[in-house]
Design a protein around this motif. Sequence first.
Motif, PDB file in Angstrom:
ATOM      1  N   GLY A 332       0.818  -1.049  -0.194  1.00 49.16           N
ATOM      2  CA  GLY A 332       0.040  -0.180  -0.016  1.00 49.16           C
ATOM      3  C   GLY A 332       1.022   0.982  -0.121  1.00 49.16           C
ATOM      4  O   GLY A 332       1.740   1.419  -0.636  1.00 49.16           O
ATOM      5  N   SER A 333       0.714   2.221   0.738  1.00 41.63           N
ATOM      6  CA  SER A 333       1.478   3.335   1.076  1.00 41.63           C
ATOM      7  C   SER A 333       2.901   3.020   1.806  1.00 41.63           C
ATOM      8  O   SER A 333       3.442   4.190   2.187  1.00 41.63           O
ATOM      9  N   GLY A 334       3.117   2.087   2.047  1.00 42.74           N
ATOM     10  CA  GLY A 334       4.478   1.681   2.663  1.00 42.74           C
ATOM     11  C   GLY A 334       4.747   1.818   4.114  1.00 42.74           C
ATOM     12  O   GLY A 334       5.713   2.116   4.674  1.00 42.74           O
ATOM     13  N   SER A 335       3.314   1.833   4.883  1.00 44.16           N
ATOM     14  CA  SER A 335       3.376   2.109   6.519  1.00 44.16           C
ATOM     15  C   SER A 335       4.384   1.182   7.172  1.00 44.16           C
ATOM     16  O   SER A 335       4.898   1.352   8.098  1.00 44.16           O
ATOM     17  N   THR A 336       4.162  -0.405   6.527  1.00 41.70           N
ATOM     18  CA  THR A 336       5.100  -1.191   7.375  1.00 41.70           C
ATOM     19  C   THR A 336       6.646  -1.058   7.042  1.00 41.70           C
ATOM     20  O   THR A 336       7.384  -1.200   8.132  1.00 41.70           O
ATOM     21  N   ILE A 350       5.992  -4.878  -1.546  1.00 42.65           N
ATOM     22  CA  ILE A 350       5.657  -5.152  -3.056  1.00 42.65           C
ATOM     23  C   ILE A 350       4.043  -4.440  -3.020  1.00 42.65           C
ATOM     24  O   ILE A 350       3.460  -4.726  -2.247  1.00 42.65           O
ATOM     25  N   GLU A 351       4.004  -3.516  -4.073  1.00 43.79           N
ATOM     26  CA  GLU A 351       2.563  -3.022  -4.490  1.00 43.79           C
ATOM     27  C   GLU A 351       2.452  -3.100  -5.888  1.00 43.79           C
ATOM     28  O   GLU A 351       3.215  -2.874  -6.582  1.00 43.79           O
ATOM     29  N   SER A 352       1.147  -3.711  -6.186  1.00 44.66           N
ATOM     30  CA  SER A 352       0.722  -3.620  -7.562  1.00 44.66           C
ATOM     31  C   SER A 352       0.395  -2.526  -8.220  1.00 44.66           C
ATOM     32  O   SER A 352       0.209  -2.281  -9.336  1.00 44.66           O
TER      33      SER A 352
HETATM   34  C1  LIG Z   1      -5.221  -3.279   2.484  1.00 40.57           C
HETATM   35  S1  LIG Z   1      -4.177  -2.434   1.483  1.00 40.57           S
HETATM   36  C2  LIG Z   1      -2.563  -2.190   2.597  1.00 40.57           C
HETATM   37  C3  LIG Z   1      -2.573  -0.761   3.076  1.00 40.57           C
HETATM   38  C4  LIG Z   1      -1.465  -0.623   3.959  1.00 40.57           C
HETATM   39  N1  LIG Z   1      -1.818  -1.422   5.206  1.00 40.57           N
HETATM   40  C5  LIG Z   1      -1.027   0.889   4.301  1.00 40.57           C
HETATM   41  O1  LIG Z   1      -1.147   1.101   5.262  1.00 40.57           O
HETATM   42  O2  LIG Z   1      -0.910   1.462   3.261  1.00 40.57           O
HETATM   43  C6  LIG Z   1      -3.878  -3.681   0.618  1.00 40.57           C
HETATM   44  C7  LIG Z   1      -2.743  -3.290  -0.796  1.00 40.57           C
HETATM   45  O3  LIG Z   1      -2.489  -4.273  -1.601  1.00 40.57           O
HETATM   46  C8  LIG Z   1      -2.299  -4.087  -2.920  1.00 40.57           C
HETATM   47  N2  LIG Z   1      -2.339  -5.128  -3.799  1.00 40.57           N
HETATM   48  C9  LIG Z   1      -3.317  -6.111  -4.004  1.00 40.57           C
HETATM   49  N3  LIG Z   1      -3.252  -7.022  -4.521  1.00 40.57           N
HETATM   50  C10 LIG Z   1      -1.989  -7.070  -4.969  1.00 40.57           C
HETATM   51  C11 LIG Z   1      -1.063  -8.132  -5.528  1.00 40.57           C
HETATM   52  N4  LIG Z   1      -1.478  -9.278  -5.810  1.00 40.57           N
HETATM   53  N5  LIG Z   1       0.357  -7.700  -5.205  1.00 40.57           N
HETATM   54  C12 LIG Z   1       0.936  -6.702  -4.734  1.00 40.57           C
HETATM   55  N6  LIG Z   1      -0.177  -5.610  -4.191  1.00 40.57           N
HETATM   56  C13 LIG Z   1      -1.394  -5.981  -4.226  1.00 40.57           C
HETATM   57  C14 LIG Z   1      -3.463  -3.002  -3.139  1.00 40.57           C
HETATM   58  O4  LIG Z   1      -3.241  -2.291  -4.263  1.00 40.57           O
HETATM   59  C15 LIG Z   1      -3.521  -2.166  -1.612  1.00 40.57           C
HETATM   60  O5  LIG Z   1      -2.656  -1.053  -1.770  1.00 40.57           O
END
Ligand SMILES: C[S@@+](CC[C@H](N)C(=O)[O-])C[C@H]1O[C@@H](n2cnc3c(N)ncnc32)[C@H](O)[C@@H]1O
Length: 376
Positions: A332-336, A350-352
Amino acid sequence: MAKAPGSIRDSICGYLQLIGGEASLNEISRAVRARMGATSPSSVRSYLNINVGKTFERTSRGRYKLKTNSNDFGDANGHKLNLDPVATIGKAKLYHSDCFEWLAAEPASSIHACVTDPPYGLVEYSETEQQKLRTGKGGVWRIPPSFDGHQRAPLPRFTVLDDEDRIQLYAFFKRLGMLLNRVLVPGGNVVVASNPLLAHIVGSAMTEGGLELRGGIIRLVMTMRGGDRPKNAHKEFHDVSVMPRSMFEPWVILRRPVEGRVQDNLRRHKTGGFRRLSAERPFGDVIRSRPTPKLEREIAAHPSLKPQAFLRQIVRAALPLGEGTILDPFAGSGSTLAAANSIGYASVGIESDPKYIKVATKAIAKLSALREVDPV
Ligand SMILES: C[S@@+](CC[C@H](N)C(=O)[O-])C[C@H]1O[C@@H](n2cnc3c(N)ncnc32)[C@H](O)[C@@H]1O
């Protein structure tokens, strides 16, 4: 009712492809039933047995996988595999990729812990639903009711999941479990954000993928779920809530099984436990928290942003000796990654979605630099 020719085969193959590995006859029958309506397990079993050697492999009694490509975790979403990081921020590396593909290409036993917040509606992070979220029109995202006059961020509606969605969710987490089990070192922790309606699916599917269930963490936080009166009958049932007002968020804990005794595993792989808060205080499984503060939401515009105050605690605890690499496959936004940087741990995300890659690239350094993270 007669089934269309080839439809059982397509259902079975589709499911086994989604899982990317083996499944039991029960699981396969359940998936076929969810897709095609009532189908007897005996016709599924005979189809499987007739085609063992040709299309399927029997891995053990009552368990099957696709004969070819069964371990080919190819890209089902048409994303490109990108094995070079798009950004390195402090000790964090960010990759723009589909995480299933990325994990399949990553060397075995190279990661020490995983802390992640995956997508749950499966569809809520698809391009169509993200477009609807961004334009505020329709889709699975809803604006929760305002209880105190403050504007709330949109939430995905997990209640829209039907049987087929649940089967897909199970397959998604089983496949994730299998891939994590391979890239983690023995004893590596996996801590996964969940919610009270779906935590059981995450736990059992990832266990089926080879990980070991080790309990959970309760993030004590007032969420926006539950507590509302029956729809269109608010006045008539004034004293009734359909579901309890949710006041916690469960995070499922799993790990790759340890090799031998915990002490041996710790010496050899630096994993197999949780880092204590101090000599007197072990890490506990109930953590008081708050919704993500405004300051963090302004830095990182993501609808599922988790707060630094909470993440820093679980990321810190996930590496028992404070050594190794933390992975977030749904960054997502890289918080971890920001939490890992603030503690001084190496991390990989990893983020898609390219839009969130842009957000993360800017947000990680700013989030990790925050000193006051509003601990409760
Ligand atoms: C629930 S959010 C996570 C947000 C994160 N906790 C934060 O604080 O920013 C899940 C993220 O996974 C990404 N995502 C979904 N399917 C994916 C995949 N197959 N590979 C990588 N990222 C994926 C989505 O675009 C989304 O940004």
